[in-house]
Write a protein that holds these residues in place. Structure first.
Motif, PDB file in Angstrom:
ATOM      1  N   LYS A  64       0.827  -1.197   0.000  1.00 30.74           N
ATOM      2  CA  LYS A  64       0.000   0.000   0.000  1.00 30.74           C
ATOM      3  C   LYS A  64       0.866   1.253   0.000  1.00 30.74           C
ATOM      4  CE  LYS A  64      -4.126  -1.997   2.133  1.00 30.74           C
ATOM      5  NZ  LYS A  64      -5.128  -1.906   3.227  1.00 30.74           N
ATOM      6  N   CYS A  65       0.315   2.306  -0.587  1.00 28.70           N
ATOM      7  CA  CYS A  65       1.024   3.584  -0.698  1.00 28.70           C
ATOM      8  C   CYS A  65       1.202   4.197   0.686  1.00 28.70           C
ATOM      9  CB  CYS A  65       0.229   4.533  -1.597  1.00 28.70           C
ATOM     10  SG  CYS A  65       0.938   6.186  -1.723  1.00 28.70           S
ATOM     11  N   PRO A  66       2.401   4.532   1.085  1.00 23.92           N
ATOM     12  CA  PRO A  66       2.622   5.125   2.415  1.00 23.92           C
ATOM     13  C   PRO A  66       2.014   6.511   2.550  1.00 23.92           C
ATOM     14  CG  PRO A  66       4.640   5.175   1.114  1.00 23.92           C
ATOM     15  CD  PRO A  66       3.650   4.359   0.330  1.00 23.92           C
ATOM     16  N   GLN A  67       1.755   7.186   1.410  1.00 26.32           N
ATOM     17  CA  GLN A  67       1.211   8.541   1.453  1.00 26.32           C
ATOM     18  C   GLN A  67      -0.320   8.556   1.467  1.00 26.32           C
ATOM     19  OE1 GLN A  67       2.636  11.057  -1.691  1.00 26.32           O
ATOM     20  NE2 GLN A  67       1.356  12.803  -1.113  1.00 26.32           N
ATOM     21  N   HIS A  68      -0.959   7.688   0.631  1.00 28.18           N
ATOM     22  CA  HIS A  68      -2.416   7.693   0.514  1.00 28.18           C
ATOM     23  C   HIS A  68      -3.073   6.472   1.157  1.00 28.18           C
ATOM     24  CE1 HIS A  68      -0.932  10.093  -3.009  1.00 28.18           C
ATOM     25  NE2 HIS A  68      -1.801  10.956  -2.475  1.00 28.18           N
ATOM     26  N   GLY A  69      -2.308   5.452   1.502  1.00 25.49           N
ATOM     27  CA  GLY A  69      -2.864   4.258   2.103  1.00 25.49           C
ATOM     28  C   GLY A  69      -3.634   3.380   1.142  1.00 25.49           C
ATOM     29  N   LYS A  70      -3.481   3.644  -0.144  1.00 25.00           N
ATOM     30  CA  LYS A  70      -4.187   2.870  -1.154  1.00 25.00           C
ATOM     31  C   LYS A  70      -3.270   1.799  -1.748  1.00 25.00           C
ATOM     32  CE  LYS A  70      -7.294   6.659  -2.458  1.00 25.00           C
ATOM     33  NZ  LYS A  70      -7.779   7.505  -3.570  1.00 25.00           N
ATOM     34  N   LEU A  71      -3.895   0.842  -2.424  1.00 23.97           N
ATOM     35  CA  LEU A  71      -3.156  -0.273  -3.008  1.00 23.97           C
ATOM     36  C   LEU A  71      -2.231   0.213  -4.118  1.00 23.97           C
ATOM     37  CD1 LEU A  71      -2.909  -3.408  -3.080  1.00 23.97           C
ATOM     38  CD2 LEU A  71      -4.627  -3.362  -4.923  1.00 23.97           C
ATOM     39  N   LEU A  72      -1.016  -0.298  -4.132  1.00 29.27           N
ATOM     40  CA  LEU A  72      -0.077   0.009  -5.217  1.00 29.27           C
ATOM     41  C   LEU A  72      -0.470  -0.801  -6.444  1.00 29.27           C
ATOM     42  CD1 LEU A  72       3.265  -0.084  -3.187  1.00 29.27           C
ATOM     43  CD2 LEU A  72       1.964   1.940  -3.882  1.00 29.27           C
ATOM     44  N   GLU A  73      -0.894  -0.098  -7.507  1.00 31.03           N
ATOM     45  CA  GLU A  73      -1.414  -0.778  -8.687  1.00 31.03           C
ATOM     46  C   GLU A  73      -0.662  -0.445  -9.968  1.00 31.03           C
ATOM     47  OE1 GLU A  73      -5.862  -1.154  -8.874  1.00 31.03           O
ATOM     48  OE2 GLU A  73      -5.722   0.552  -7.473  1.00 31.03           O
ATOM     49  N   TYR A  74       0.130   0.621  -9.951  1.00 27.91           N
ATOM     50  CA  TYR A  74       0.795   1.079 -11.174  1.00 27.91           C
ATOM     51  C   TYR A  74       2.297   1.234 -10.923  1.00 27.91           C
ATOM     52  CZ  TYR A  74      -4.003   2.203 -12.420  1.00 27.91           C
ATOM     53  OH  TYR A  74      -5.348   2.123 -12.660  1.00 27.91           O
ATOM     54  N   TYR A  75       3.022   1.254 -12.039  1.00 26.37           N
ATOM     55  CA  TYR A  75       4.481   1.442 -11.976  1.00 26.37           C
ATOM     56  C   TYR A  75       4.847   2.672 -12.807  1.00 26.37           C
ATOM     57  CZ  TYR A  75       9.477   0.421 -11.968  1.00 26.37           C
ATOM     58  OH  TYR A  75      10.823   0.492 -11.786  1.00 26.37           O
ATOM     59  N   CYS A  76       5.556   3.608 -12.177  1.00 26.33           N
ATOM     60  CA  CYS A  76       6.005   4.822 -12.866  1.00 26.33           C
ATOM     61  C   CYS A  76       7.362   4.537 -13.504  1.00 26.33           C
ATOM     62  CB  CYS A  76       6.107   5.982 -11.883  1.00 26.33           C
ATOM     63  SG  CYS A  76       6.774   7.492 -12.609  1.00 26.33           S
ATOM     64  N   LEU A  77       7.387   4.528 -14.835  1.00 25.47           N
ATOM     65  CA  LEU A  77       8.631   4.242 -15.551  1.00 25.47           C
ATOM     66  C   LEU A  77       9.640   5.376 -15.412  1.00 25.47           C
ATOM     67  CD1 LEU A  77       7.260   2.632 -18.841  1.00 25.47           C
ATOM     68  CD2 LEU A  77       8.326   1.476 -16.912  1.00 25.47           C
ATOM     69  N   ASP A  78       9.147   6.598 -15.225  1.00 28.34           N
ATOM     70  CA  ASP A  78      10.060   7.736 -15.109  1.00 28.34           C
ATOM     71  C   ASP A  78      10.824   7.710 -13.789  1.00 28.34           C
ATOM     72  OD1 ASP A  78       9.212   8.614 -17.562  1.00 28.34           O
ATOM     73  OD2 ASP A  78       7.723   9.996 -16.756  1.00 28.34           O
ATOM     74  N   ASP A  79      10.103   7.438 -12.690  1.00 24.70           N
ATOM     75  CA  ASP A  79      10.738   7.432 -11.374  1.00 24.70           C
ATOM     76  C   ASP A  79      11.103   6.038 -10.899  1.00 24.70           C
ATOM     77  OD1 ASP A  79      10.519  10.173 -11.194  1.00 24.70           O
ATOM     78  OD2 ASP A  79       8.574  10.109 -10.199  1.00 24.70           O
ATOM     79  N   LYS A  80      10.693   5.025 -11.681  1.00 22.16           N
ATOM     80  CA  LYS A  80      11.018   3.627 -11.356  1.00 22.16           C
ATOM     81  C   LYS A  80      10.545   3.258  -9.948  1.00 22.16           C
ATOM     82  CE  LYS A  80      14.984   3.460 -14.466  1.00 22.16           C
ATOM     83  NZ  LYS A  80      14.655   4.743 -15.088  1.00 22.16           N
ATOM     84  N   THR A  81       9.271   3.475  -9.719  1.00 22.96           N
ATOM     85  CA  THR A  81       8.692   3.148  -8.419  1.00 22.96           C
ATOM     86  C   THR A  81       7.228   2.765  -8.570  1.00 22.96           C
ATOM     87  OG1 THR A  81       8.376   3.964  -6.172  1.00 22.96           O
ATOM     88  CG2 THR A  81       8.001   5.541  -7.928  1.00 22.96           C
ATOM     89  N   CYS A  82       6.696   2.007  -7.601  1.00 22.18           N
ATOM     90  CA  CYS A  82       5.296   1.601  -7.595  1.00 22.18           C
ATOM     91  C   CYS A  82       4.451   2.702  -6.959  1.00 22.18           C
ATOM     92  CB  CYS A  82       5.118   0.300  -6.821  1.00 22.18           C
ATOM     93  SG  CYS A  82       6.024  -1.102  -7.516  1.00 22.18           S
TER      94      CYS A  82
END
Length: 502
Positions: free
Chosen positions: A67-85
């Motif tokens: 889960k996202c530490p900032q929004h508490g939501k499920l990590l569902e996508y991958y940012c290719l620019d920043d290389k993070t979920c």
């Protein structure tokens, strides 16, 4: 999947089985945050809503990293620019909203293909580099071997010729010593007084001749010695050149960045930015002459490459002992007035060596002082800061309190534009190289170009020019012979070299 991953997956147990009969998990639901065996997984595989909205992964331990530490939501996508979920809120609202976003499955597929392509490229590069490394090593060994063989041959030949000639000369001189020894022995063995006295005159001559022999004075004066000296000088010059080439090869091999071939800068020429009738350029535009009878010497010249793609990263300048100068980088637009724009350089003025830099200055405009030349607004900045050209003294004092003369004969400049560094070195001879200073340049969109500024006050422009004689006296310009010694004196209207590209 690697063995380690397989072992880790097999160690994950189903969270829905009873404690007495927990089976190995087959998948992990990232949304439910549970791992399931084949039996309990069926609901996620057969229910359309769960199948579409509940992402399944290989069995993994759930420790809150899904889960996202900032929004508490499920990590569902991958940012290719920043290389993070990221979660959906990150993807559409925050700093990732304009980035290249992919679902996990798509990102996994694309990144896997990218890794395979890079692996193949690295494999090819490794094979090519191995071949290149072998060729490079062979080439360098052969080059050093040729240099060392020629140097050894030259030294050996010069040594053998010199020793053989001197040995022959010494052997000839030893004859006199051996003759005197024989004469003295014969005289000492003669018992008859009359015969001894008759022999003594010749014995005395032999002894005096032997006493005059100096076994350490080299060859006897004459044509043979003159010829040999000439041969040694000629071969010695070749030997020095070969030793120089060998040394240069070693230095270039060990430190190619600092000892690259300065002949590579032969495409550089001077380009005057300010007109001055007392200065002139050579035909190849690489040497600046000063004509003392035409007035004060003061000019700014850019250093420009004749190539379509400029290669200047390193250049070396020989400077006059009498001229004041400043060399470095300046904004091309302000080359006519250096202090009206950014400038970085090394300056020698009034027997003082200093470095000149341009720095951002906070606060309102302040009048320049001894360490500042001026201040101006930088149109490209939005911070309201101003840029100030400052000077820092590099002249040090000797133990007796007098200032040490640090004027370099030649200055080598190295411009590392990637690291935003400008380095200056003092050069004396081909290999004597000492760093003077390295300064940081402020990253910006300025069009920085190499320059040299020359300044020399003319001490004769208020009076008639003088002719200088070899005896040290000066005569009026209209006299062709010295008033004191009568010798012909030099032309007062002569040009001297004040700056040249080496």
């Amino acid at each position: 999947m690697s063995d380690n991953v397989q072992k880790a997956s097999s160690s994950i147990l189903c969270d829905m089985c009873t404690e007495e009969d927990r089976k190995a998990a087959r998948k992990t639901c990232m949304k439910c945050e549970i791992s399931m065996c084949v039996q309990h997984l069926q609901a996620h595989l057969t229910t359309p809503v769960l199948l579409q909205t509940h992402p399944l992964t290989e069995p993994m331990a759930i420790d809150g990293n899904t889960k996202c530490p900032q929004h508490g939501k499920l990590l569902e996508y991958y940012c290719l620019d920043d290389k993070t979920c990221v979660c959906v809120s990150c993807a559409i609202e925050d700093q990732h909203r304009l980035h290249n976003m992919k679902t996990f499955s798509t990102a996994h597929k694309e990144l896997l293909e990218k890794l395979k392509a890079e692996q193949e490229a690295l494999q090819v590069k490794t094979e090519d580099d191995n071949m290149s490394l072998e060729k490079w090593e062979k080439s360098e060994r052969e080059k050093l071997a040729r240099c060392s063989v020629r140097l050894i041959e030259a030294v050996t030949n010069l040594r053998d010729v010199s020793l053989t000639s001197v040995q022959s000369s010494v052997s000839a001189r030893m004859v006199s010593i051996r003759t005197s020894r024989s004469s003295m022995q014969a005289a000492q063995n003669e018992k008859d007084t009359f015969r001894f006295l008759q022999m003594f005159s010749q014995v005395n001559q032999d002894v005096e001749k032997a006493k005059a022999v100096d076994l350490r004075k080299g060859l006897e004066p004459g044509s043979h010695r003159d010829k040999l000296v000439l041969e040694i000088r000629q071969n010695g010059e070749k030997m020095v050149n070969q030793a120089s080439n060998f040394l240069e090869s070693l230095l270039t091999l060990v430190d190619p960045e600092s000892h690259q071939d300065l002949n590579a800068s032969s495409d550089l020429i001077f380009e005057p930015q300010t007109s001055n009738c007392s200065m002139s350029l050579s035909k190849d535009k690489r040497t600046v002459f000063y004509n003392s009878h035409l007035g004060q010497c003061s000019a700014t010249l850019l250093i420009r490459s004749t190539l379509t793609v400029p290669t200047y990263r390193r250049w070396m300048i020989g400077l006059s002992d009498e001229a004041d100068w400043m060399i470095g980088l300046c904004d091309k637009q302000s080359a006519g007035n250096l202090m009206s724009g950014p400038v970085y350089g090394l300056r020698y003025e009034d027997n003082h060596l200093s470095c000149v830099t341009t720095k951002y200055h906070d606060g309102p405009y302040a009048s320049s002082n001894s360490s500042g030349f001026g201040m101006y607004n930088d149109d490209d900045t939005t911070t309201g800061k101003q840029l100030k050209v400052c000077s820092t003294s590099l002249t040090s004092e000797e133990k007796d309190g007098d200032e040490e003369d640090q004027r370099p004969e030649m200055v080598e400049v190295f411009w590392d534009f990637v690291a935003s560094r400008l380095s200056f070195f003092s050069r004396s001879g081909q290999y004597q190289r000492k760093e003077i200073i390295t300064i940081e340049t402020t990253p910006n969109n300025w069009d920085l170009v190499p320059f040299v500024h020359l300044g020399k006050e003319n001490v004769q422009n208020t009076s008639q020019p003088q002719r200088k004689c070899s005896c040290g006296r000066s005569s009026p310009f209209y006299q062709t012979n010295c008033s004191y010694c009568g010798k012909m004196v030099s032309d007062p209207f002569t040009s001297e070299v004040v700056c040249e590209l080496c």
